[in-house]
Write an enzyme that holds these catalytic residues in place. Structure first.
Site, short mmCIF file in Angstrom:
data_model
loop_
_atom_site.label_atom_id
_atom_site.label_comp_id
_atom_site.label_asym_id
_atom_site.label_seq_id
_atom_site.Cartn_x
_atom_site.Cartn_y
_atom_site.Cartn_z
N CYS A 14 0.85 -1.18 0.00
CA CYS A 14 0.00 0.00 0.00
C CYS A 14 0.89 1.24 0.00
O CYS A 14 1.94 1.26 0.64
CB CYS A 14 -0.94 0.11 1.20
SG CYS A 14 -2.10 -1.24 1.32
N ARG B 87 3.49 -0.04 -5.10
CA ARG B 87 3.33 -0.66 -3.79
C ARG B 87 2.02 -1.42 -3.65
O ARG B 87 1.79 -2.10 -2.65
CB ARG B 87 3.40 0.41 -2.69
CG ARG B 87 4.69 1.17 -2.67
CD ARG B 87 4.65 2.25 -1.63
NE ARG B 87 4.68 1.70 -0.29
CZ ARG B 87 5.78 1.49 0.42
NH1 ARG B 87 6.94 1.82 -0.09
NH2 ARG B 87 5.72 1.00 1.62
N TRP C 121 -2.86 -2.54 -1.64
CA TRP C 121 -2.60 -3.97 -1.83
C TRP C 121 -3.43 -4.65 -0.76
O TRP C 121 -3.16 -4.52 0.44
CB TRP C 121 -1.12 -4.28 -1.67
CG TRP C 121 -0.78 -5.69 -2.07
CD1 TRP C 121 -0.44 -6.13 -3.30
CD2 TRP C 121 -0.74 -6.83 -1.21
NE1 TRP C 121 -0.19 -7.49 -3.27
CE2 TRP C 121 -0.37 -7.95 -2.00
CE3 TRP C 121 -0.99 -7.04 0.15
CZ2 TRP C 121 -0.24 -9.24 -1.49
CZ3 TRP C 121 -0.86 -8.33 0.66
CH2 TRP C 121 -0.48 -9.40 -0.16
N ASN D 249 -1.37 1.93 5.96
CA ASN D 249 -0.54 0.86 5.40
C ASN D 249 -0.15 -0.02 6.58
O ASN D 249 0.50 0.47 7.51
CB ASN D 249 0.70 1.47 4.73
CG ASN D 249 1.72 0.42 4.32
OD1 ASN D 249 1.37 -0.75 4.18
ND2 ASN D 249 2.95 0.83 4.14
N GLY D 250 -0.56 -1.30 6.55
CA GLY D 250 -0.22 -2.19 7.66
C GLY D 250 -1.39 -3.09 8.00
O GLY D 250 -2.32 -3.25 7.20
N GLU E 26 16.84 -17.23 -10.00
CA GLU E 26 16.42 -15.85 -10.29
C GLU E 26 15.76 -15.75 -11.67
O GLU E 26 14.75 -15.06 -11.83
CB GLU E 26 17.64 -14.91 -10.17
CG GLU E 26 17.40 -13.47 -10.54
CD GLU E 26 16.32 -12.76 -9.72
OE1 GLU E 26 15.86 -13.32 -8.70
OE2 GLU E 26 15.91 -11.66 -10.12
N LYS F 60 11.98 -14.46 -12.19
CA LYS F 60 11.66 -13.32 -13.06
C LYS F 60 10.55 -13.71 -14.02
O LYS F 60 9.58 -13.00 -14.22
CB LYS F 60 12.89 -12.94 -13.86
CG LYS F 60 13.67 -11.73 -13.74
CD LYS F 60 13.52 -10.63 -12.82
CE LYS F 60 12.86 -10.78 -11.51
NZ LYS F 60 13.57 -10.39 -10.34
N GLU G 272 7.04 -14.37 -12.22
CA GLU G 272 6.33 -13.24 -11.61
C GLU G 272 5.73 -12.29 -12.64
O GLU G 272 4.71 -11.67 -12.38
CB GLU G 272 7.17 -12.50 -10.57
CG GLU G 272 8.29 -11.67 -11.07
CD GLU G 272 9.04 -10.95 -9.94
OE1 GLU G 272 8.43 -10.50 -8.97
OE2 GLU G 272 10.27 -10.82 -10.07
N HIS H 111 18.03 -36.43 -10.34
CA HIS H 111 17.30 -36.83 -9.14
C HIS H 111 15.83 -36.45 -9.23
O HIS H 111 15.14 -36.39 -8.22
CB HIS H 111 17.95 -36.20 -7.91
CG HIS H 111 19.37 -36.61 -7.74
ND1 HIS H 111 19.75 -37.82 -7.19
CD2 HIS H 111 20.52 -36.00 -8.12
CE1 HIS H 111 21.07 -37.92 -7.21
NE2 HIS H 111 21.56 -36.82 -7.78
N LYS I 26 5.63 -4.10 -4.73
CA LYS I 26 7.08 -3.89 -4.73
C LYS I 26 7.70 -4.10 -3.34
O LYS I 26 8.70 -4.77 -3.21
CB LYS I 26 7.38 -2.48 -5.23
CG LYS I 26 8.83 -2.16 -5.37
CD LYS I 26 9.44 -2.83 -6.57
CE LYS I 26 10.91 -2.57 -6.71
NZ LYS I 26 11.54 -3.57 -7.59
O1 M6R Z 1 12.74 -4.92 -1.08
P1 M6R Z 1 13.32 -6.28 -0.93
O2 M6R Z 1 14.58 -6.45 -1.71
O3 M6R Z 1 13.51 -6.68 0.50
O4 M6R Z 1 12.25 -7.24 -1.56
C1 M6R Z 1 12.42 -8.63 -1.55
C2 M6R Z 1 11.45 -9.30 -2.49
O5 M6R Z 1 10.14 -9.00 -2.13
C3 M6R Z 1 11.69 -8.90 -3.94
O6 M6R Z 1 12.99 -9.16 -4.35
C4 M6R Z 1 10.72 -9.68 -4.86
O7 M6R Z 1 11.01 -11.03 -4.84
C5 M6R Z 1 10.77 -9.10 -6.28
N1 M6R Z 1 9.45 -8.91 -6.79
C6 M6R Z 1 11.46 -9.99 -7.24
O8 M6R Z 1 11.52 -9.47 -8.52
#
Ligand code: M6R
Length: 612
Positions: A2, A27, A76, A102-103, A485, A489, A492, A508, A607
């Site tokens: 949020c 956010r 969010w 936010n929270g 990673e 990517k 997501e 395995h 984010k």
């Molecule tokens: O702000 P942060 O680096 O702590 O965030 C960690 C993860 O939430 C962040 O890397 C998330 O996995 C991304 N969306 C990946 O692209």
């Protein structure tokens, strides 16, 4: 999660709030809303819409003028589905106060029943509406007092921004765990979840700490302790980010812009910290820490998501060059598993936002256990940066795309730099090897530019495979995390299933997936396990699988085997994840665009994950 924003001053509040929300939309984007105090102060002007900010903006025709006080929110969803009714701001029972949040108010159900017994009726399913009613319940003409009393009754964590009818020139905000930053202007003040919303107006900011409450008027800032009301003196900091960095700059998506920024990010993260003699300097590491760092016995690396993958790479980096026991753990596991951490340990927290709830909790736990804590953070002045004993900024600039790209590269560069720094401090690296590695390190920005020259080829490959629903990524050693990673990517932003695996584990289990329909992305740059990767690829080809490979220029065996081959310049193994991930970022981006996905704001994600 949020984004919240507030304004008090001489400008029209609505455009300021909307611009602020544009910068905070990453956010959360389940709904958006604003509330302003009308010119005649008779009521709140409030509009809310389900969905993205664009939906709200479409409703803005005919907004009354001369509203100089307001709050805004981009959501969010935690409590209650994404809907107009559940969108913030929320009003108290008699609509005397408006609130954005936010929270999570964890005991909201209990508070709601109590208020219902007193005759309150609720329109939404949110914890925030309960908070708004509770604050108004305690309101006797002084919103500071009402916030103090209400917050005493709440469990959980929050950043609140509130306005009241009866205090037309005043904006109130308080926080526990979730971030809030005040923007200091001339005859105006702002408050927002992060600095990106303030950049169009001011670079002078005040970071609010936990359990602080601020009362803003156009020409004053008054910060007090949330429970006791004692006055607190705060420092004004200057932000060195600029508004252009937080704009798309002609690119169709922030993610693509951020991918292309990576050579520059590498220069700023690495080159600017290595002097002519090859010595590494971290501007914020005080000299007094040198002795402590020389004596550490164990390193814990704690982070989430992409930052966790950076932590896994660091595990290999530090394992090889620092020669200490190292453990990389996801923050949500670390915080609840009673980790064996204590004095003499270094706990490294990696985070782009500096606000991730689990990473923040892990930091606090490590401090409680008396470990030395180091935050590797992108967002300047964020909570984790402020609370850790030591901080190194990754200097990637604002990252807006939800999928992390340039922040990851900056994390990897910073971690390599810190590895060499520690290795030298602890004398675990020979001078000759150090010099050679620093020489190679300096070449990375140029090498990253080389990798980006293959974008059109990656696009052609993506066009052949964008319809697939399953992707397998394999790598070894330093590039096992690259496989993880790459898969993260892709999933997501394209919503396809993608799985990263250590290539040595292929036999395995995952080998059962291989047939002529399976595309396997193999990360196989020159390394001590290059031949092993080649054997894995032979096994995939023997089963008619399709291989997209990432290798180093001149890798003959790979060029014979792979159906698609993308190359990185020759580089020591420790740097190979920095270059090889770029191809995977571009590949994920292209697949997502071809599938018409919302690349910068993928569904269900936000984010900064500020709730656990
Ligand atoms: O702000 P942060 O680096 O702590 O965030 C960690 C993860 O939430 C962040 O890397 C998330 O996995 C991304 N969306 C990946 O692209």
């Amino acid at each position: 999660m949020c984004g919240i924003v507030g304004y008090v001053g001489e400008r029209e509040a609505v455009p300021v709030l909307i611009k602020g929300l544009e910068h905070l939309e990453y956010r959360g984007y389940d709904s958006a809303g604003i509330a302003c105090l009308s010119h005649d102060r008779s009521k709140f002007f409030m509009i809310k819409e389900k969905g993205k900010l664009a939906e709200l903006k479409a409703q803005l025709n005919g907004v009354p003028p001369q509203m100089r006080l307001g709050i805004g929110h981009t959501r969010w969803a935690t409590h209650g589905e994404p809907s107009k009714i559940n969108a913030h701001p929320h009003l108290g029972r008699d609509s005397r106060i408006a609130l954005v949040h936010n929270g999570i108010v964890e005991n909201y159900a209990e508070l709601k029943s109590e208020l219902e017994r007193k005759g309150h009726r609720f329109k939404s399913k949110t914890d925030t509406e309960v908070a708004a009613h509770l604050i108004e319940y305690y309101y006797r003409g002084d919103l500071c007092e009402a916030l103090r009393k209400a917050v005493r009754r709440m469990k959980g964590f929050f950043a609140f921004v509130a306005i009241s009818h009866d205090e037309p020139n005043r904006l109130f905000a308080c926080k526990r765990s979730n971030p809030l930053v005040i923007g200091v202007g001339h005859n105006e003040h702002f408050v927002a979840s992060d600095v990106s919303a303030l950049l169009p107006y001011t670079k002078r900011v005040i970071y609010l700490d936990d359990d602080e409450l601020v009362e803003l008027t156009p020409d004053s800032v008054r910060v007090t302790q949330l429970q006791k009301g004692t006055k607190i003196q705060k420092k004004v900091s200057e932000i060195n980010w600029n508004v252009e960095q937080a704009q798309k700059g002609g690119f169709p998506h922030f993610m693509l812009k951020e991918i292309y920024e990576q050579p520059r990010v590498l220069s700023e993260t690495i080159l600017e910290r290595i002097d002519d003699k090859g010595n590494i300097h971290f501007e914020l590491l005080p000299k007094s820490t040198v002795k402590k760092l020389q004596k550490i016995k164990k390193i814990h690396i704690v982070s989430c998501g992409t930052a966790y993958h950076a932590g896994l790479v660091a595990n290999y980096m530090m394992g090889k060059y620092v020669r200490l026991p190292i453990e990389a753990t996801v923050s949500s596991e670390f915080r609840y598993e009673d980790p064996i951490v204590g004095p003499g340990d270094l706990v490294v927290l990696i985070t782009q936002s500096g606000e991730t709830a689990d990473t923040l909790a892990a930091l606090r736990l490590a401090k409680e256990k008396k470990a030395l804590t180091l935050a590797i953070v992108n967002v300047v002045g964020s909570t984790i940066a402020r609370e850790a004993d030591l901080v190194i900024y990754t200097q990637a600039g604002p990252e807006i795309g939800v999928a992390s790209t340039k922040a990851y590269i900056a994390q990897l560069g910073t971690l390599a730099l810190f590895t060499f720094y520690l290795a030298r401090l602890r004398k675990t690296i020979a001078s000759q090897e150090y010099r050679e590695l620093i020489g190679e390190f300096r070449k990375l920005p140029k090498s990253a530019e080389q990798v980006l020259k293959q974008v059109d080829d990656i696009d052609r490959c993506a066009r052949k495979h964008f319809h697939r629903k399953n992707f397998l990524y394999l790598g070894r050693g330093y590039n096992y995390p690259t496989a993880l990673e790459g898969a993260l990517k892709l999933k997501e932003i394209s919503y396809a299933h993608a799985h990263g695996y250590a290539a040595g584990e292929m036999k395995h289990g995952p080998i059962a997936l291989i047939d002529e329909e399976q595309l396997v992305i193999c990360i196989a740059p020159q390394s001590k396990t290059y031949d092993k990767m080649i054997s894995n690829i032979e096994e995939i080809k023997a089963r008619n699988g399709l291989v997209m490979a990432i290798g180093t220029y001149g890798s003959k065996a790979l060029s014979k085997l792979a159906d698609y081959l993308f190359l990185i310049p020759n580089t020591p193994e420790i740097f190979s994840p920095i270059l090889s991930v770029i191809t995977l970022q571009v590949f994920a981006y292209k697949i997502a665009v071809l599938n018409h996905r919302d690349v910068d704001q993928p569904r269900n994600l936000a984010k900064s994950v500020t709730v656990e």
